[in-house]
Design a protein around this motif. Structure first.
Motif, PDB file in Angstrom:
ATOM      1  N   ALA A  26     -28.184  44.648 -45.515  1.00  0.00           N
ATOM      2  CA  ALA A  26     -26.837  44.263 -45.074  1.00  0.00           C
ATOM      3  C   ALA A  26     -26.753  42.750 -45.067  1.00  0.00           C
ATOM      4  CB  ALA A  26     -26.535  44.820 -43.686  1.00  0.00           C
ATOM      5  N   GLU A  27     -26.032  42.184 -46.027  1.00  0.00           N
ATOM      6  CA  GLU A  27     -25.926  40.738 -46.145  1.00  0.00           C
ATOM      7  C   GLU A  27     -25.290  40.109 -44.910  1.00  0.00           C
ATOM      8  OE1 GLU A  27     -24.631  39.201 -50.163  1.00  0.00           O
ATOM      9  OE2 GLU A  27     -24.322  41.344 -50.465  1.00  0.00           O
ATOM     10  N   GLU A  28     -24.309  40.788 -44.353  1.00  0.00           N
ATOM     11  CA  GLU A  28     -23.581  40.214 -43.219  1.00  0.00           C
ATOM     12  C   GLU A  28     -24.513  39.970 -42.035  1.00  0.00           C
ATOM     13  OE1 GLU A  28     -19.543  41.026 -40.577  1.00  0.00           O
ATOM     14  OE2 GLU A  28     -20.306  42.572 -41.920  1.00  0.00           O
ATOM     15  N   LEU A  29     -25.436  40.878 -41.807  1.00  0.00           N
ATOM     16  CA  LEU A  29     -26.365  40.724 -40.699  1.00  0.00           C
ATOM     17  C   LEU A  29     -27.319  39.559 -40.950  1.00  0.00           C
ATOM     18  CD1 LEU A  29     -26.569  42.193 -38.047  1.00  0.00           C
ATOM     19  CD2 LEU A  29     -28.300  43.688 -39.031  1.00  0.00           C
ATOM     20  N   LEU A  30     -27.618  39.273 -42.214  1.00  0.00           N
ATOM     21  CA  LEU A  30     -28.440  38.108 -42.540  1.00  0.00           C
ATOM     22  C   LEU A  30     -27.704  36.825 -42.192  1.00  0.00           C
ATOM     23  CD1 LEU A  30     -30.947  36.783 -43.773  1.00  0.00           C
ATOM     24  CD2 LEU A  30     -29.857  36.990 -46.022  1.00  0.00           C
ATOM     25  N   LEU A  31     -26.411  36.765 -42.499  1.00  0.00           N
ATOM     26  CA  LEU A  31     -25.638  35.572 -42.169  1.00  0.00           C
ATOM     27  C   LEU A  31     -25.570  35.377 -40.658  1.00  0.00           C
ATOM     28  CD1 LEU A  31     -22.449  34.319 -43.891  1.00  0.00           C
ATOM     29  CD2 LEU A  31     -22.534  34.379 -41.413  1.00  0.00           C
ATOM     30  N   ASP A  32     -25.324  36.464 -39.919  1.00  0.00           N
ATOM     31  CA  ASP A  32     -25.264  36.362 -38.461  1.00  0.00           C
ATOM     32  C   ASP A  32     -26.603  35.894 -37.896  1.00  0.00           C
ATOM     33  OD1 ASP A  32     -22.713  37.313 -38.719  1.00  0.00           O
ATOM     34  OD2 ASP A  32     -23.148  39.331 -38.009  1.00  0.00           O
ATOM     35  N   THR A  33     -27.698  36.410 -38.455  1.00  0.00           N
ATOM     36  CA  THR A  33     -29.027  35.991 -38.009  1.00  0.00           C
ATOM     37  C   THR A  33     -29.256  34.525 -38.336  1.00  0.00           C
ATOM     38  OG1 THR A  33     -29.842  38.236 -38.409  1.00  0.00           O
ATOM     39  CG2 THR A  33     -31.489  36.504 -38.177  1.00  0.00           C
ATOM     40  N   GLY A  34     -28.786  34.094 -39.492  1.00  0.00           N
ATOM     41  CA  GLY A  34     -28.912  32.690 -39.859  1.00  0.00           C
ATOM     42  C   GLY A  34     -28.191  31.778 -38.882  1.00  0.00           C
ATOM     43  N   VAL A  35     -27.004  32.190 -38.434  1.00  0.00           N
ATOM     44  CA  VAL A  35     -26.273  31.403 -37.433  1.00  0.00           C
ATOM     45  C   VAL A  35     -27.084  31.314 -36.145  1.00  0.00           C
ATOM     46  CG1 VAL A  35     -24.203  31.341 -35.990  1.00  0.00           C
ATOM     47  CG2 VAL A  35     -24.020  31.939 -38.416  1.00  0.00           C
ATOM     48  N   ALA A  36     -27.669  32.440 -35.725  1.00  0.00           N
ATOM     49  CA  ALA A  36     -28.490  32.441 -34.509  1.00  0.00           C
ATOM     50  C   ALA A  36     -29.687  31.504 -34.654  1.00  0.00           C
ATOM     51  CB  ALA A  36     -28.956  33.861 -34.200  1.00  0.00           C
TER      52      ALA A  36
ATOM     53  N   PRO B 256     -38.114  28.826 -23.798  1.00  0.00           N
ATOM     54  CA  PRO B 256     -37.698  30.129 -24.337  1.00  0.00           C
ATOM     55  C   PRO B 256     -36.443  30.678 -23.666  1.00  0.00           C
ATOM     56  CG  PRO B 256     -40.058  30.090 -24.012  1.00  0.00           C
ATOM     57  CD  PRO B 256     -39.533  28.860 -23.365  1.00  0.00           C
ATOM     58  N   VAL B 257     -36.353  30.514 -22.339  1.00  0.00           N
ATOM     59  CA  VAL B 257     -35.158  30.976 -21.625  1.00  0.00           C
ATOM     60  C   VAL B 257     -33.953  30.159 -22.057  1.00  0.00           C
ATOM     61  CG1 VAL B 257     -34.067  31.179 -19.358  1.00  0.00           C
ATOM     62  CG2 VAL B 257     -36.472  31.824 -19.651  1.00  0.00           C
ATOM     63  N   ARG B 258     -34.110  28.850 -22.119  1.00  0.00           N
ATOM     64  CA  ARG B 258     -32.997  27.979 -22.476  1.00  0.00           C
ATOM     65  C   ARG B 258     -32.505  28.254 -23.897  1.00  0.00           C
ATOM     66  NH1 ARG B 258     -35.222  23.692 -20.963  1.00  0.00           N
ATOM     67  NH2 ARG B 258     -35.785  22.527 -22.843  1.00  0.00           N
ATOM     68  N   VAL B 259     -33.434  28.394 -24.823  1.00  0.00           N
ATOM     69  CA  VAL B 259     -33.059  28.625 -26.227  1.00  0.00           C
ATOM     70  C   VAL B 259     -32.290  29.930 -26.385  1.00  0.00           C
ATOM     71  CG1 VAL B 259     -34.003  29.171 -28.500  1.00  0.00           C
ATOM     72  CG2 VAL B 259     -34.885  27.226 -27.229  1.00  0.00           C
ATOM     73  N   THR B 260     -32.821  31.004 -25.830  1.00  0.00           N
ATOM     74  CA  THR B 260     -32.197  32.318 -26.027  1.00  0.00           C
ATOM     75  C   THR B 260     -30.893  32.454 -25.252  1.00  0.00           C
ATOM     76  OG1 THR B 260     -33.713  33.160 -24.328  1.00  0.00           O
ATOM     77  CG2 THR B 260     -34.323  33.511 -26.619  1.00  0.00           C
ATOM     78  N   ALA B 261     -30.834  31.846 -24.060  1.00  0.00           N
ATOM     79  CA  ALA B 261     -29.593  31.918 -23.279  1.00  0.00           C
ATOM     80  C   ALA B 261     -28.466  31.162 -23.974  1.00  0.00           C
ATOM     81  CB  ALA B 261     -29.827  31.367 -21.873  1.00  0.00           C
ATOM     82  N   ILE B 262     -28.753  29.975 -24.476  1.00  0.00           N
ATOM     83  CA  ILE B 262     -27.726  29.204 -25.191  1.00  0.00           C
ATOM     84  C   ILE B 262     -27.304  29.939 -26.459  1.00  0.00           C
ATOM     85  CG2 ILE B 262     -27.288  27.081 -26.478  1.00  0.00           C
ATOM     86  CD1 ILE B 262     -28.968  25.595 -24.426  1.00  0.00           C
ATOM     87  N   ALA B 263     -28.267  30.523 -27.156  1.00  0.00           N
ATOM     88  CA  ALA B 263     -27.932  31.287 -28.362  1.00  0.00           C
ATOM     89  C   ALA B 263     -26.972  32.419 -28.024  1.00  0.00           C
ATOM     90  CB  ALA B 263     -29.201  31.839 -29.003  1.00  0.00           C
ATOM     91  N   PHE B 264     -27.236  33.126 -26.930  1.00  0.00           N
ATOM     92  CA  PHE B 264     -26.326  34.208 -26.543  1.00  0.00           C
ATOM     93  C   PHE B 264     -24.923  33.686 -26.254  1.00  0.00           C
ATOM     94  CE2 PHE B 264     -24.228  36.173 -22.850  1.00  0.00           C
ATOM     95  CZ  PHE B 264     -23.753  37.313 -23.491  1.00  0.00           C
ATOM     96  N   VAL B 265     -24.829  32.618 -25.492  1.00  0.00           N
ATOM     97  CA  VAL B 265     -23.504  32.093 -25.121  1.00  0.00           C
ATOM     98  C   VAL B 265     -22.708  31.704 -26.364  1.00  0.00           C
ATOM     99  CG1 VAL B 265     -22.300  30.206 -23.955  1.00  0.00           C
ATOM    100  CG2 VAL B 265     -24.210  31.357 -22.819  1.00  0.00           C
ATOM    101  N   VAL B 266     -23.354  31.013 -27.296  1.00  0.00           N
ATOM    102  CA  VAL B 266     -22.643  30.571 -28.509  1.00  0.00           C
ATOM    103  C   VAL B 266     -22.265  31.773 -29.375  1.00  0.00           C
ATOM    104  CG1 VAL B 266     -22.819  29.198 -30.607  1.00  0.00           C
ATOM    105  CG2 VAL B 266     -23.782  28.332 -28.471  1.00  0.00           C
TER     106      VAL B 266
ATOM    107  N   ALA C  73     -30.589  38.069 -28.466  1.00  0.00           N
ATOM    108  CA  ALA C  73     -30.817  36.877 -27.649  1.00  0.00           C
ATOM    109  C   ALA C  73     -30.842  37.234 -26.168  1.00  0.00           C
ATOM    110  CB  ALA C  73     -29.730  35.839 -27.935  1.00  0.00           C
ATOM    111  N   VAL C  74     -29.942  38.114 -25.744  1.00  0.00           N
ATOM    112  CA  VAL C  74     -29.936  38.558 -24.349  1.00  0.00           C
ATOM    113  C   VAL C  74     -31.250  39.239 -23.998  1.00  0.00           C
ATOM    114  CG1 VAL C  74     -28.936  40.267 -22.775  1.00  0.00           C
ATOM    115  CG2 VAL C  74     -27.454  38.766 -24.088  1.00  0.00           C
ATOM    116  N   ALA C  75     -31.699  40.121 -24.872  1.00  0.00           N
ATOM    117  CA  ALA C  75     -32.945  40.845 -24.618  1.00  0.00           C
ATOM    118  C   ALA C  75     -34.124  39.887 -24.497  1.00  0.00           C
ATOM    119  CB  ALA C  75     -33.191  41.854 -25.740  1.00  0.00           C
ATOM    120  N   ALA C  76     -34.168  38.852 -25.347  1.00  0.00           N
ATOM    121  CA  ALA C  76     -35.267  37.887 -25.287  1.00  0.00           C
ATOM    122  C   ALA C  76     -35.196  37.061 -24.003  1.00  0.00           C
ATOM    123  CB  ALA C  76     -35.218  36.975 -26.509  1.00  0.00           C
ATOM    124  N   ALA C  77     -34.009  36.583 -23.652  1.00  0.00           N
ATOM    125  CA  ALA C  77     -33.862  35.820 -22.410  1.00  0.00           C
ATOM    126  C   ALA C  77     -34.237  36.673 -21.205  1.00  0.00           C
ATOM    127  CB  ALA C  77     -32.425  35.316 -22.281  1.00  0.00           C
ATOM    128  N   PHE C  78     -33.848  37.930 -21.230  1.00  0.00           N
ATOM    129  CA  PHE C  78     -34.180  38.850 -20.143  1.00  0.00           C
ATOM    130  C   PHE C  78     -35.692  39.026 -20.026  1.00  0.00           C
ATOM    131  CE2 PHE C  78     -34.844  43.336 -18.809  1.00  0.00           C
ATOM    132  CZ  PHE C  78     -34.324  43.246 -17.528  1.00  0.00           C
TER     133      PHE C  78
END
Length: 651
Positions: free
Chosen positions: A262-272, A393-403, A451-456
């Protein structure tokens, strides 16, 4: 071997108090310690940016833990899909049969391409004859389709889709767990994080016919490879340019595989990945700048590997026949409702009638209702982020989730079912960039849930270390956050039954391979029964109509391309009236339609180049009378099917 001698600073972070001979040699070679205040000192040491375990449970115990986790995730996946497994070849997840039929068609197509050595088979006239379809613009899923070709050929495409869905839940959970373990999370925390991601509401909702999005196994692995390259934390790959090259090769391989899923999921992952890299760079600029050359080399290798594997399919997609422009979807339509973050759908065990009704009324429909996380998880995420902000790790994943969550809300705010066009969100400007205009914003929720799962997971570990006497309370708080996300077993429905006489008609017609056939009802995106019949049997080899994304005559992307001709819509209208089916489901009729006469209909048959017409009707019906008046006596009659062999119109 790295010396375990450590003392604690006031933040509870490990700091070297004395150096081993190996460490001193490392320093004399020009390397230095990188002070990091975010990974637990009981597990990691950072030397020159590379992480070393020194109290890991050992490879054997680690493998045992991962094997048990994989088994538990598989059992969980089987529990969620249990009603499908009662008859895996003939049951689908209720709620979105048209998309499921489309995926079944592509899995049959993949299996046929494997069986007849026709790979990569990127352009096909099996659907939408005679123009055909560019499958890279569609939910082709070439990689899973090829891997599951034996299952498709033996048990049918729906059995393969059932296997894929089960593997999607279990595999996505296991992939994130393995990644979290690599980045220092304890086994319980990593397992919790993996479960939150693999069985997240976004993936549960995607199981309603969106198999390409539900199979989210690769995004965590892609993010891990990319961040390992950027930070220099490459584990067994070592350090230096060669290690960066090996890490880049893995990244390219995973990215190419995702292109074929699924190309779209690759783009979304790239943004993350871009978001997380930016946070790491802002927090540890020296860590990134010191490795720019290695990162550039690794990325070069990644691009080269991805180009070798996926370059030709992408070239066919963007430069080959049937290329298209823009997106077939209405801009800023498929986006999360702000209230959807706290309103559970009926797919979850804990929901109310009002919340289920709210989800069911979502404009993008239930397969796109991806935002839910629940108040408990959101509150815990806020608490974890505030309390453990200093831990990277918490800061990175939490900010990623918010964005990512902000992006999932689209360009303007949708809240409680009400559109607030005056409130512009970041995506309003981002969607004007190249490529992003074709992205469906709500689907950022899938990687946001990762990202939420990782921050959690990182927060769970940090809390247990910070308050060792309150581990029981931390566990209860974690359970309170996770329980609202527990899914219910997926509801099922039977696949469209094969009409009596379908196989017999095609056997009697003896059509050459690839002969164009007009099947009535002619399939469209809103009525895909004939597409399912073709998927289940592999007959006919080429059919007029279908459900696909394709270019209009102007090259603009559209669902079903140019759509049905007036002659095709007229045939569907006659069939619907005879069969008692809503005309709106099979044909969108012009307001002032001029019904084609017999000469126009025969001219259209010639334009399609059809070798046969097969109709789901009988001689005594009004539609049967129309066809016999137009074509004469059927060549074959079997069950509820009529068939005409039409050599005079064949291409």
């Amino acid at each position: 071997m790295i010396s375990p001698a450590y003392q604690r600073d006031r933040h509870g972070v490990g700091r070297a108090s004395r150096l081993s001979a190996a460490e001193q040699a490392h320093l004399r070679a020009g390397n230095s310690f990188v002070k990091v205040t975010e990974f637990p000192a009981s597990r990691f040491r950072f030397i020159g940016g590379a992480v070393s375990h020194y109290d890991s449970p050992g490879p054997r115990n680690e493998r045992r833990e991962l094997a048990l986790a994989a088994l538990y995730f598989l059992l969980g996946a089987v529990a969620v899909t249990m009603w499908l497994w009662r008859d895996p070849a003939s049951r689908l997840v209720a709620g979105n049969p048209n998309d499921t039929n489309q995926f079944a068609w592509y899995f049959r197509y993949d299996a046929a391409a494997v069986a007849h050595f026709r790979l990569p088979a990127l352009i096909t006239a099996g659907m939408n004859a005679p123009q055909g379809v560019s499958v890279m613009w569609n939910t082709f899923m070439l990689l899973p389709g090829v891997l599951l070709a034996p299952v498709t050929l033996l048990a049918g495409p729906q059995a393969s889709l059932t296997v894929l869905m089960t593997a999607g839940f279990a595999g996505s959970a296991f992939a994130l767990m393995a990644v979290l373990r690599r980045w220092g999370a304890s086994t319980p925390a990593a397992a919790l994080g993996g479960g939150v991601y693999g069985f997240s509401p976004a993936l549960i909702q995607s199981s309603l016919g969106h198999y390409d999005l539900q199979f989210a196994v690769l995004p965590p692995l892609i993010a891990h490879a990319a961040l390992s390259l950027v930070t220099g934390r490459r584990g067994r790959y070592g350090s230096g340019s060669r290690a960066a090259g090996r890490c880049g090769a893995l990244l390219g391989l995973l990215a190419a595989a995702q292109v074929l899923v699924a190309e779209e999921l690759l783009l979304d992952t790239g943004v993350a990945i871009v978001i997380m890299t930016a946070v790491v760079a802002a927090s540890r600029p020296r860590l990134i700048t010191a490795r720019l050359r290695e990162v550039a080399a690794g990325l070069g290798v990644a691009v080269a590997v991805a180009a070798v594997i996926a370059g030709y399919p992408l070239w066919v997609q963007f430069f080959g026949p049937l290329r298209q422009q823009t997106s077939p979807f209405t801009p800023d339509f498929f986006k999360n409702d702000l209230a959807g973050f706290v309103q559970p759908s009926s797919s979850l065990l804990l929901h109310t009638k009002s919340s289920a009704a709210f989800a069911a009324s979502y404009p993008g429909q239930l397969p796109e209702y991806l935002g839910y996380l629940g108040w408990p998880m959101l509150i815990v995420l806020v608490l974890v982020t505030v309390r453990f902000w200093r831990q990277l790790p918490v800061r990175v994943t939490a900010i990623a989730f918010v964005v990512l969550a902000a992006c999932s809300l689209g360009g303007t705010l949708l809240a409680g079912g009400v559109e607030h066009t005056g409130i512009k969100l970041p995506w309003y400007w981002l969607q004007t960039l190249p490529v992003t205009g074709s992205v469906l914003p709500d689907r950022f929720s899938i990687v946001a849930d990762g990202a939420v799962a990782a921050a959690f997971a990182f927060g769970f570990d940090a809390a247990r270390r910070r308050w060792p006497a309150a581990k029981g309370f931390v566990a209860v708080l974690a359970a309170v956050a996770v329980i609202p996300l527990v899914p219910a077993p997926l509801p099922t429905a039977p696949v469209t039954a094969l009409p009596a006489g379908w196989t017999a008609v095609f056997s009697a017609l003896r059509l050459p391979a690839g002969a164009h056939v007009l099947v009535v009802p002619i399939p469209v995106s809103t009525f895909t029964e004939a597409l399912r019949w073709q998927a289940d049997t592999g007959q006919p080899g080429s059919m007029v109509g279908g459900y696909y994304m394709g270019p209009t005559w102007s090259g603009q992307a559209a669902t079903d391309g140019n759509g049905l001709s007036s002659e095709a819509m007229y045939l569907n209208q006659l069939w619907a009236g005879s069969a008692g089916v809503s005309v709106a489901a099979v044909a969108t009729l012009p307001v002032n339609q001029i019904y084609p006469d017999d000469a126009q209909m025969r001219a259209q048959f010639r334009g399609w180049g059809i070798s046969a017409i097969v109709a789901d009707t009988n001689l005594g019906s009004s539609f049967g009378h129309y066809l016999t008046g137009l074509l004469g006596k059927p060549t074959v009659t079997a069950g509820q099917m009529l068939g005409w062999r039409l050599r005079q119109y064949a291409a």
